[in-house]
Enzyme design. Structure first.
Site, PDB file in Angstrom:
ATOM      1  CG  ASP A   1      -2.914  -3.674   4.555  1.00 35.90           C
ATOM      2  OD1 ASP A   1      -3.937  -3.448   3.870  1.00 35.90           O
ATOM      3  OD2 ASP A   1      -2.113  -2.787   4.873  1.00 35.90           O
TER       4      ASP A   1
ATOM      5  N   GLY B   1       3.419  -6.197   3.510  1.00 37.36           N
ATOM      6  CA  GLY B   1       4.420  -6.696   4.464  1.00 37.36           C
ATOM      7  C   GLY B   1       4.976  -5.581   5.321  1.00 37.36           C
TER       8      GLY B   1
HETATM    9  P1  AMP Z   1      -0.128   1.494   6.333  1.00 37.46           P
HETATM   10  O1  AMP Z   1      -1.008   2.289   5.431  1.00 37.46           O
HETATM   11  O2  AMP Z   1       0.681   2.308   7.307  1.00 37.46           O
HETATM   12  O3  AMP Z   1      -0.853   0.386   7.009  1.00 37.46           O
HETATM   13  O4  AMP Z   1       0.984   0.814   5.393  1.00 37.46           O
HETATM   14  C1  AMP Z   1       0.689   0.056   4.276  1.00 37.46           C
HETATM   15  C2  AMP Z   1       1.935  -0.630   3.788  1.00 37.46           C
HETATM   16  O5  AMP Z   1       2.931   0.349   3.460  1.00 37.46           O
HETATM   17  C3  AMP Z   1       2.599  -1.559   4.793  1.00 37.46           C
HETATM   18  O6  AMP Z   1       3.144  -2.627   4.060  1.00 37.46           O
HETATM   19  C4  AMP Z   1       3.672  -0.696   5.403  1.00 37.46           C
HETATM   20  O7  AMP Z   1       4.739  -1.442   5.942  1.00 37.46           O
HETATM   21  C5  AMP Z   1       4.112   0.114   4.210  1.00 37.46           C
HETATM   22  N1  AMP Z   1       4.705   1.407   4.587  1.00 37.46           N
HETATM   23  C6  AMP Z   1       4.072   2.491   5.114  1.00 37.46           C
HETATM   24  N2  AMP Z   1       4.936   3.491   5.305  1.00 37.46           N
HETATM   25  C7  AMP Z   1       6.153   3.037   4.917  1.00 37.46           C
HETATM   26  C8  AMP Z   1       7.467   3.594   4.878  1.00 37.46           C
HETATM   27  N3  AMP Z   1       7.714   4.844   5.256  1.00 37.46           N
HETATM   28  N4  AMP Z   1       8.454   2.816   4.408  1.00 37.46           N
HETATM   29  C9  AMP Z   1       8.248   1.566   3.995  1.00 37.46           C
HETATM   30  N5  AMP Z   1       7.034   0.981   3.988  1.00 37.46           N
HETATM   31  C10 AMP Z   1       6.008   1.708   4.452  1.00 37.46           C
HETATM   32 MG    MG Z   2      -0.655  -1.105   7.911  1.00 34.65          MG
END
Ligand code: AMP
Ligand code: MG
Length: 487
Positions: free
Chosen positions: A243, A82
């Protein structure tokens, strides 16, 4: 600006409504005026857009929410993910009548933040900002961004960094993983959700015998096209988890992505990807795998449409490879200035890529040089070959290429025009982005602006604006810029 917050009207289990948590002392980073124009975005003065991008002001009619989704990360079921640090602020209809999401990234904690802090740091925001712009300017389906702000909000990563926010614009933020979340956590919502997606994004499918199969087919086709486009310019996404793939096929979620310099099929910019799952050459098969996972999520829809079953979904999946190859072959013919109906184009392009690989030659520059048939043109690549043996292999390639060029029936001008519109001069080399980031971290955004302008017309030479580093790969003995998932 025409607001149409459709997602906010769906089943409330699918999201969490909340306002952004503002950044402190925001300052303007960059603003994409051309995109603002397309969106009919009225807040074009920094004094108006900076507070919005910093989460301090929520314009009237916006209805911020964090989306729930799930996904497979690095091939494993990862459960609920999410929007952990971003909010869908609003959906609007742009001047072309296209639905666009305005998503603010870096706005603090949401119920989906898991272990994260809800923030984004300036370097990752700039990387995402420039990448979306670069891909859009290359004509590749991708999210873009309206602008970004930096701030004094401290964010802890390996070191303490500046918090930043990016206002991302995409034709959709619905990911393959949305369907995974629904099947796991709200399975009864699947039929209505799918109907809503078809209505919003692919209304032409509504008239098909099976709108769901038609929808599946378009998603496959769109994804295949985007991946072919990535391969043709040497773009490696880096984190192709389910995702991070959008149902519209638009490139989404730039983390440790990269544009390849010296051609290397096993290249990866993501130093967190130890197994090399997401290396450049795996991208088509990974997309296929992700789509296989996604099509499996549509199976329960058999209850509302008996035409949706294992066999029909497998048949849809089997169109991925031919779709991909079709676009890849077409694109490669243009890059090589050949006729896409000629035999042997793919084989020859593959020979050319092997030459680049063995001789550590730059993908972008080498293809661009192919449109120069003069003595100063592509034949000079021969001199960059690393051995006599390699030069001989180059000569064999050159002779075959010349034959295909002669056979193509294209005039020199047609050939050059086609090639120069398919082979960019400028791509976002990692070290270019890095220089812009370092200056921005010191408070100077002028290099971001310069690169932004250069990448706006990547097929046009801009002698007065380019530097030597813009068009040269890093020296072979130079350590690469290290990028990981931590952003
Ligand atoms: P990503 O690898 O950037 O696609 O992120 C994977 C998941 O981790 C997604 O649900 C993002 O919203 C969450 N996410 C990544 N970085 C953060 C952060 N600094 N704080 C909260 N959620 C994060
Ligand atoms: Mg992502």
């Amino acid at each position: 600006m025409k607001i149409d917050n459709r997602y906010a009207r769906l089943d409330p289990r699918l999201f969490h409504k909340q306002p952004p948590e503002p950044l402190s002392n925001p300052i303007a980073g960059h603003f994409n005026a051309a995109l603002a124009e397309q969106l009919d975005w009225q807040f074009t003065e920094a004094q108006d857009w900076v507070p919005i991008l910093a989460g301090q002001v929520v314009p009237e009619g916006f209805d911020p929410l964090a989306m729930a989704y799930a996904g497979h990360q690095f091939g494993q079921w990862a459960g609920q993910l999410g929007d952990g640090r971003g909010l869908l602020l609003a959906q609007i209809i742009d001047k072309k009548g296209q639905l666009q999401d305005l998503h603010l990234k870096g706005v603090g904690l949401t119920p989906y933040s898991r272990m994260g802090d809800g923030r984004a740091v300036l370097r990752s925001v700039i990387r995402e900002y420039l990448a979306g712009h670069a891909l859009n300017s290359l004509g590749i389906a991708s999210s873009n961004a309206l602008g970004f702000v930096s701030s004094s909000t401290p964010v802890q990563r390996e070191k303490l960094e500046r918090g930043a926010c990016l206002l991302r614009v995409a034709d959709s933020h619905v990911r393959l993983g949305h369907f995974e979340w629904i099947n796991k956590f709200a399975p009864d919502a699947l039929p209505d959700f799918t109907t809503a997606m078809i209505e919003s994004y692919f209304p032409e499918c509504q008239n098909a015998e099976s709108p769901i199969l038609a929808f599946a087919q378009v998603v496959i086709a769109k994804t295949a096209k985007t991946i072919a486009d990535w391969q043709l310019v040497g773009f490696a996404h880096g984190v192709m988890n389910t995702d991070n793939l959008s149902i519209t096929g638009s490139t989404l979620d730039f983390g440790p992505y990269g544009f390849m310099e010296r051609f290397e099929p096993t290249w990866i910019n993501n130093h967190s990807d130890h197994s090399g799952r997401y290396v450049y050459q795996n991208q088509p098969s990974i997309a296929h795998w992700n789509l296989w996972v996604w099509l499996g999520q549509l199976l329960p829809l058999n209850a509302v449409d008996p035409l949706v079953n294992k066999e029909s979904l497998s048949a849809v999946l089997s169109t991925f490879e031919p779709e991909f190859l079709h676009h890849y072959t077409l694109g490669m013919s243009q890059k090589m200035g050949l006729n896409d109906e000629q035999k042997g184009v793919l084989e020859l392009s593959s020979d050319f890529l092997r030459i680049l690989e063995r001789n550590r030659l730059d993908l972008t520059n080498s293809f661009r040089s192919l449109s120069d048939d003069s003595d100063q043109g592509w034949r000079l690549l021969r001199l960059e070959c690393i051995s006599i043996e390699e030069m001989e292999k180059f000569d064999t390639f050159a002779a075959q290429y010349q034959n295909l060029v002669n056979e193509s029936g294209l005039t020199a001008l047609e050939r050059q025009t086609m090639m120069d519109g398919a082979n960019p001069i400028y791509v976002l080399r990692n070290h270019i982005a890095q220089t812009a980031i370092e200056r921005a971290e010191a408070g100077d955004f002028s290099e971001v602006t310069r690169i932004f302008d250069l990448l706006a017309t990547p097929f046009t030479r801009q002698i007065e604006h380019e530097t030597a580093a813009d068009i040269a790969p890093l020296p072979d003995n130079h350590p690469p810029v290290s990028v990981s998932c931590s952003s």
